[in-house]
Design an enzyme around this catalytic site. Sequence first.
Site, PDB file in Angstrom:
ATOM      1  N   LYS A  79       0.841  -1.203   0.000  1.00  0.00           N
ATOM      2  CA  LYS A  79       0.000   0.000   0.000  1.00  0.00           C
ATOM      3  C   LYS A  79       0.873   1.248   0.000  1.00  0.00           C
ATOM      4  CE  LYS A  79      -1.765   2.714   2.946  1.00  0.00           C
ATOM      5  NZ  LYS A  79      -1.596   3.990   2.216  1.00  0.00           N
ATOM      6  N   VAL A  82       1.478   5.539  14.271  1.00  0.00           N
ATOM      7  CA  VAL A  82       0.796   4.480  13.513  1.00  0.00           C
ATOM      8  C   VAL A  82       1.479   3.138  13.779  1.00  0.00           C
ATOM      9  CG1 VAL A  82       0.197   3.648  11.198  1.00  0.00           C
ATOM     10  CG2 VAL A  82      -0.090   6.063  11.754  1.00  0.00           C
ATOM     11  N   GLU A 124       9.714  15.056  16.137  1.00  0.00           N
ATOM     12  CA  GLU A 124      10.111  15.008  14.724  1.00  0.00           C
ATOM     13  C   GLU A 124       9.325  16.078  13.960  1.00  0.00           C
ATOM     14  OE1 GLU A 124       8.804  11.479  12.601  1.00  0.00           O
ATOM     15  OE2 GLU A 124      10.707  11.423  11.531  1.00  0.00           O
ATOM     16  N   GLU A 184       9.640   0.392  10.674  1.00  0.00           N
ATOM     17  CA  GLU A 184      10.660   1.437  10.432  1.00  0.00           C
ATOM     18  C   GLU A 184       9.953   2.752  10.716  1.00  0.00           C
ATOM     19  OE1 GLU A 184      13.762   1.052   9.425  1.00  0.00           O
ATOM     20  OE2 GLU A 184      13.884  -0.922   8.502  1.00  0.00           O
ATOM     21  N   CYS A 225      13.278  10.280   7.431  1.00  0.00           N
ATOM     22  CA  CYS A 225      13.146   9.703   8.773  1.00  0.00           C
ATOM     23  C   CYS A 225      14.433   9.866   9.574  1.00  0.00           C
ATOM     24  CB  CYS A 225      12.772   8.238   8.655  1.00  0.00           C
ATOM     25  SG  CYS A 225      13.837   7.366   7.511  1.00  0.00           S
ATOM     26  N   GLY A 263       6.699   4.291   8.534  1.00  0.00           N
ATOM     27  CA  GLY A 263       5.848   5.463   8.732  1.00  0.00           C
ATOM     28  C   GLY A 263       6.060   6.022  10.120  1.00  0.00           C
ATOM     29  N   SER A 264       5.038   6.684  10.628  1.00  0.00           N
ATOM     30  CA  SER A 264       5.197   7.384  11.901  1.00  0.00           C
ATOM     31  C   SER A 264       5.142   6.423  13.080  1.00  0.00           C
ATOM     32  CB  SER A 264       4.102   8.434  12.038  1.00  0.00           C
ATOM     33  OG  SER A 264       2.847   7.791  11.999  1.00  0.00           O
ATOM     34  N   THR A 265       5.727   6.851  14.189  1.00  0.00           N
ATOM     35  CA  THR A 265       5.744   6.024  15.398  1.00  0.00           C
ATOM     36  C   THR A 265       4.320   5.817  15.922  1.00  0.00           C
ATOM     37  OG1 THR A 265       7.985   6.682  15.928  1.00  0.00           O
ATOM     38  CG2 THR A 265       6.629   5.936  17.775  1.00  0.00           C
TER      39      THR A 265
HETATM   40  P1  NAD Z   1       2.114   7.798   8.538  1.00  0.00           P
HETATM   41  O1  NAD Z   1       2.414   6.837   9.632  1.00  0.00           O
HETATM   42  O2  NAD Z   1       1.013   8.758   8.739  1.00  0.00           O
HETATM   43  O3  NAD Z   1       1.790   7.019   7.193  1.00  0.00           O
HETATM   44  C1  NAD Z   1       2.621   6.028   6.668  1.00  0.00           C
HETATM   45  C2  NAD Z   1       1.784   5.061   5.888  1.00  0.00           C
HETATM   46  O4  NAD Z   1       0.889   4.404   6.778  1.00  0.00           O
HETATM   47  C3  NAD Z   1       0.906   5.694   4.817  1.00  0.00           C
HETATM   48  O5  NAD Z   1       0.850   4.818   3.719  1.00  0.00           O
HETATM   49  C4  NAD Z   1      -0.445   5.782   5.484  1.00  0.00           C
HETATM   50  O6  NAD Z   1      -1.522   5.769   4.595  1.00  0.00           O
HETATM   51  C5  NAD Z   1      -0.444   4.521   6.321  1.00  0.00           C
HETATM   52  N1  NAD Z   1      -1.302   4.561   7.500  1.00  0.00           N
HETATM   53  C6  NAD Z   1      -1.811   5.640   8.152  1.00  0.00           C
HETATM   54  N2  NAD Z   1      -2.547   5.236   9.198  1.00  0.00           N
HETATM   55  C7  NAD Z   1      -2.505   3.882   9.210  1.00  0.00           C
HETATM   56  C8  NAD Z   1      -3.045   2.888  10.072  1.00  0.00           C
HETATM   57  N3  NAD Z   1      -3.790   3.201  11.133  1.00  0.00           N
HETATM   58  N4  NAD Z   1      -2.771   1.587   9.808  1.00  0.00           N
HETATM   59  C9  NAD Z   1      -2.004   1.247   8.762  1.00  0.00           C
HETATM   60  N5  NAD Z   1      -1.475   2.134   7.907  1.00  0.00           N
HETATM   61  C10 NAD Z   1      -1.707   3.450   8.135  1.00  0.00           C
HETATM   62  O7  NAD Z   1       3.481   8.496   8.250  1.00  0.00           O
HETATM   63  P2  NAD Z   1       3.753   9.583   7.149  1.00  0.00           P
HETATM   64  O8  NAD Z   1       3.399  10.895   7.731  1.00  0.00           O
HETATM   65  O9  NAD Z   1       3.198   9.185   5.857  1.00  0.00           O
HETATM   66  O10 NAD Z   1       5.342   9.434   6.989  1.00  0.00           O
HETATM   67  C11 NAD Z   1       6.210  10.098   7.778  1.00  0.00           C
HETATM   68  C12 NAD Z   1       6.722   9.219   8.884  1.00  0.00           C
HETATM   69  O11 NAD Z   1       7.388   8.068   8.345  1.00  0.00           O
HETATM   70  C13 NAD Z   1       7.768   9.935   9.685  1.00  0.00           C
HETATM   71  O12 NAD Z   1       7.550   9.713  11.052  1.00  0.00           O
HETATM   72  C14 NAD Z   1       9.070   9.286   9.230  1.00  0.00           C
HETATM   73  O13 NAD Z   1      10.106   9.366  10.145  1.00  0.00           O
HETATM   74  C15 NAD Z   1       8.646   7.901   8.964  1.00  0.00           C
HETATM   75  N6  NAD Z   1       9.596   7.217   8.057  1.00  0.00           N
HETATM   76  C16 NAD Z   1      10.424   6.260   8.576  1.00  0.00           C
HETATM   77  C17 NAD Z   1      11.360   5.631   7.767  1.00  0.00           C
HETATM   78  C18 NAD Z   1      12.278   4.588   8.329  1.00  0.00           C
HETATM   79  O14 NAD Z   1      12.888   3.858   7.541  1.00  0.00           O
HETATM   80  N7  NAD Z   1      12.422   4.479   9.625  1.00  0.00           N
HETATM   81  C19 NAD Z   1      11.441   5.952   6.410  1.00  0.00           C
HETATM   82  C20 NAD Z   1      10.577   6.930   5.904  1.00  0.00           C
HETATM   83  C21 NAD Z   1       9.656   7.547   6.754  1.00  0.00           C
END
Ligand code: NAD
Length: 486
Positions: free
Chosen positions: A192, A247, A396, A265, A299, A243-245
């Site tokens: 996704k 979520v 962040e 991650e 990130c 994604g975010s911590t």
């Molecule tokens: P996000 O967590 O809001 O979204 C990430 C993904 O998760 C998106 O595809 C989103 O649609 C999906 N999502 C949202 N809510 C969900 C849920 N309840 N269940 C399952 N999936 C869900 O994060 P974002 O704002 O899109 O991305 C930024 C974050 O990602 C930052 O915190 C960044 O540090 C992190 N990030 C981490 C890495 C790593 O390798 N550690 C790499 C890139 C980004």
Amino acid sequence: MAATDTPRTRITWDYAPAPESPDHVRLRDSYGLFIGGAFVDPRDGQRVPSINPATEEPVAEVAFGGAQDVAAAVEAARAAQPRWAALPGRERAKYVFRIARLIQERARELAIVESLDGGKPIRESRDVDIPLAAAHFFHYAGWADKLRYGVAGRETAPYGVVGQVVPWNFPLLMAAWKLAPALACGNTSVLKPAETTPLTALLLAEICQEAELPDGVVNIVPGDGTTGAAVVRSDVDKVAFTGSTAVGKDIQAALAGRGVGLTLELGGKSANVIFEDAALDQAVEGIVQGIFFNQGHVCCAGSRLLIQESVADEVTAKLWDRMRLLRVGDPLDKNTDVGAINSAEQLERIEALVEAGVEEGAVRRSVACDLPERGWWFAPTIFTEVAPAHRIAVEEIFGPVVSVLTFRTQAEAIENANNSRYGLAAGIWTDKGSKAFEVARALKAGVIWQNTYNKFDPTAAFGGYKESGFGREGGAAGLRPYLRVS
Ligand code: NAD
């Protein structure tokens, strides 16, 4: 006149515009969901436009999947998995290799679409995102027939069907980090992409078709958090999330007790530590690369800049001078250093945290630049006089904003760097190799760069400590999360 206000040169000159032309990009007007090897209409989803953050204009329409669509994708992946896993590793390798070659062939188009859909400068999509995505597929093509060597000679089996959810900051690259090891190990996938940047993943779906990947091995279901939540709660054997911590925690709670594999991650607030014996001009370049690369939507961005007190004024002055040369604007212009902020929502988050920094007493300086009237933009910003408890030192920001803190001794540098709930990355700038090793050993961060920053390579493991998540992507370590090992 303060040193920081001194013009760098008497000659004022500017770059001519150098836009990359999007003319030869072959985007469809509307994309379906990629399920079972074909683009299909959503069953219970909807079609939404994907917006160019630099212009607020739609780039193409994309289907978002609902729960029934996710279930159909999982079913397709389930049906394809036994035959995919039964292929000899060297046969799976050929498909993964083909995908890498096709990414290279369509590199220019992919780079333009990445910049149109996500707002990042074309120089970065062209030189970093797309070549690294291809490199990941090449790397894991090489592993497909050597899996046992990656796990110390033990017996391996794939997990089965994996659900993979990725963010918007490196859309194709994150898809490659997820898909390449999963496929090499014999898994099938439901991926996704993020809601604001689905397009390069859909071009990757076309590439899977061109590579004649067996139907159902890769399924791509764009959508927002609801679709992501449906993937996590579906009948998959393993979930890989970036994604975010916040979520990530929600996903971990949702999977508790289900015996589903999980890697996370997550976010970061990484320390970039500048010692007084560092080559300061080089360090300044590293600081800029660490925080302004990809508008700070990284990130592992070096968003907490720790400078030894004896050189803090000098480094801050040099940094400000350098920041004023950054060119903010059209992501498709080859001279652009800082592109558009990915979404209105992300811009609001950045603005709110920057406001909090000012309210808490830190000193803000933002580069004066002409920002385009339409689209979402934020000028490169530095905060000094930052205290460790300020929100801008703890949370962040995920934008082009750096917070400067100072330290006196090596021990204090280590303590400050580790004073975070995150532990994704760190940078160490020093002339002394022994000091770099000593400090690196004491830091709780998954990736540590010495005298450089934000360098990525498919052979190197990447991942976090603490609230930055668990599991590693890249290299031999990146196989482990996609294998059951006995
Ligand atoms: P996000 O967590 O809001 O979204 C990430 C993904 O998760 C998106 O595809 C989103 O649609 C999906 N999502 C949202 N809510 C969900 C849920 N309840 N269940 C399952 N999936 C869900 O994060 P974002 O704002 O899109 O991305 C930024 C974050 O990602 C930052 O915190 C960044 O540090 C992190 N990030 C981490 C890495 C790593 O390798 N550690 C790499 C890139 C980004």
